[in-house]
Design an enzyme around this catalytic site. Structure first.
Site, PDB file in Angstrom:
ATOM      1  N   VAL A  30     -37.861  -1.894  12.179  1.00 29.89           N
ATOM      2  CA  VAL A  30     -39.209  -2.176  11.688  1.00 29.89           C
ATOM      3  C   VAL A  30     -39.636  -3.497  12.297  1.00 29.89           C
ATOM      4  O   VAL A  30     -38.805  -4.304  12.722  1.00 29.89           O
ATOM      5  CB  VAL A  30     -39.272  -2.241  10.146  1.00 29.89           C
ATOM      6  CG1 VAL A  30     -39.031  -0.862   9.539  1.00 29.89           C
ATOM      7  CG2 VAL A  30     -38.282  -3.257   9.587  1.00 29.89           C
ATOM      8  N   SER A  31     -40.930  -3.746  12.335  1.00 25.67           N
ATOM      9  CA  SER A  31     -41.445  -4.925  13.027  1.00 25.67           C
ATOM     10  C   SER A  31     -41.371  -6.195  12.186  1.00 25.67           C
ATOM     11  O   SER A  31     -41.200  -7.290  12.726  1.00 25.67           O
ATOM     12  CB  SER A  31     -42.894  -4.685  13.454  1.00 25.67           C
ATOM     13  OG  SER A  31     -42.969  -3.642  14.391  1.00 25.67           O
ATOM     14  N   THR A  32     -41.516  -6.065  10.861  1.00 27.40           N
ATOM     15  CA  THR A  32     -41.636  -7.252  10.025  1.00 27.40           C
ATOM     16  C   THR A  32     -40.682  -7.219   8.833  1.00 27.40           C
ATOM     17  O   THR A  32     -40.224  -6.162   8.404  1.00 27.40           O
ATOM     18  CB  THR A  32     -43.067  -7.392   9.485  1.00 27.40           C
ATOM     19  OG1 THR A  32     -43.352  -6.274   8.619  1.00 27.40           O
ATOM     20  CG2 THR A  32     -44.083  -7.400  10.617  1.00 27.40           C
TER      21      THR A  32
END
Length: 218
Positions: free
Chosen positions: A69-71
């Site tokens: 996931v990015s964050t």
């Protein structure tokens, strides 16, 4: 089932397998694993039923899972765990042995992901037949073909388990937010970088929410 065989509670079994209790229940419903019930109705799992999912059968092909996931916010909301469980379900349904799970909380633009680095190193050192990802951008936003060819040379094929579920625009926004925050902090310091990145984030998110015919392309 042998009476003297070691039995595990659903919590112990889920911890050993590295999945949630609900995932274990789902596996049982689909016939991937079996349990017996105590007089009070609690599930108990035989160690012999757990081992195949840990070690794999002699003729099973090994697979690594890669999730990203990015964050941090996405991780805390459970997106990373749900992604992992979806891929575990997919691998088991395909009759593959899950040899390991590698994960990152980082932008798809980040080339220095620790999980990805470990993944590539372990594929090189082990006989891994497949790498399962949810969709291409989970592995890399740029340079996917390079990684695909490199893994193929190592005898590992990439399996894409799902169709893309997140819009390209939202995924790109998440990546831009993550990378902007990182570089702004390095240039302006933690506090100054936060102010800069906040303004950029507002601009990006505002542009996406008011998108018209001009669509952001990854």
């Amino acid at each position: 089932m042998k009476k003297k065989e070691m039995l595990l509670s659903i919590g112990e079994a889920s911890e050993m397998l590295g999945v949630s209790v609900q995932t274990l229940r789902n596996w049982e419903k689909r016939g991937y694993i079996q349990s017996e019930r105590t007089p009070s109705g609690h599930r108990r799992y035989a160690l012999s039923d757990i081992r195949p999912h840990l070690q794999g059968q002699p003729d099973q092909k090994k697979a690594f899972l890669y999730v990203r996931v990015s964050t941090k916010k996405q991780e805390e909301s459970g997106n990373l765990l749900r992604q992992k469980e979806r891929l575990m379900n997919y691998a088991i349904k395909q009759g593959l042995h899950i040899a390991g799970v590698h994960e990152d909380v980082a932008s798809g633009l980040n080339e220095n992901r620790k999980g990805l680095s470990r993944l590539l190193k372990e594929i090189k050192n082990q006989k891994i037949s497949f790498l399962i990802i949810e969709y291409k951008d989970r592995l890399a936003r740029f340079g996917y073909s390079y990684l695909e060819n490199h893994l193929r040379e190592l005898g590992c094929e990439i399996i894409i388990a799902e169709e893309k579920q997140m819009s390209e625009e939202q995924e790109l926004v998440d990546d831009l937010i993550a990378i902007t925050t990182f570089f702004s902090a390095r240039i302006y310091g933690k506090r100054g970088g936060k102010k800069v990145s906040t303004q950029i984030i507002k601009t990006i998110e505002g542009g996406v929410s008011d998108e018209d015919d001009s669509t952001i392309k990854a």
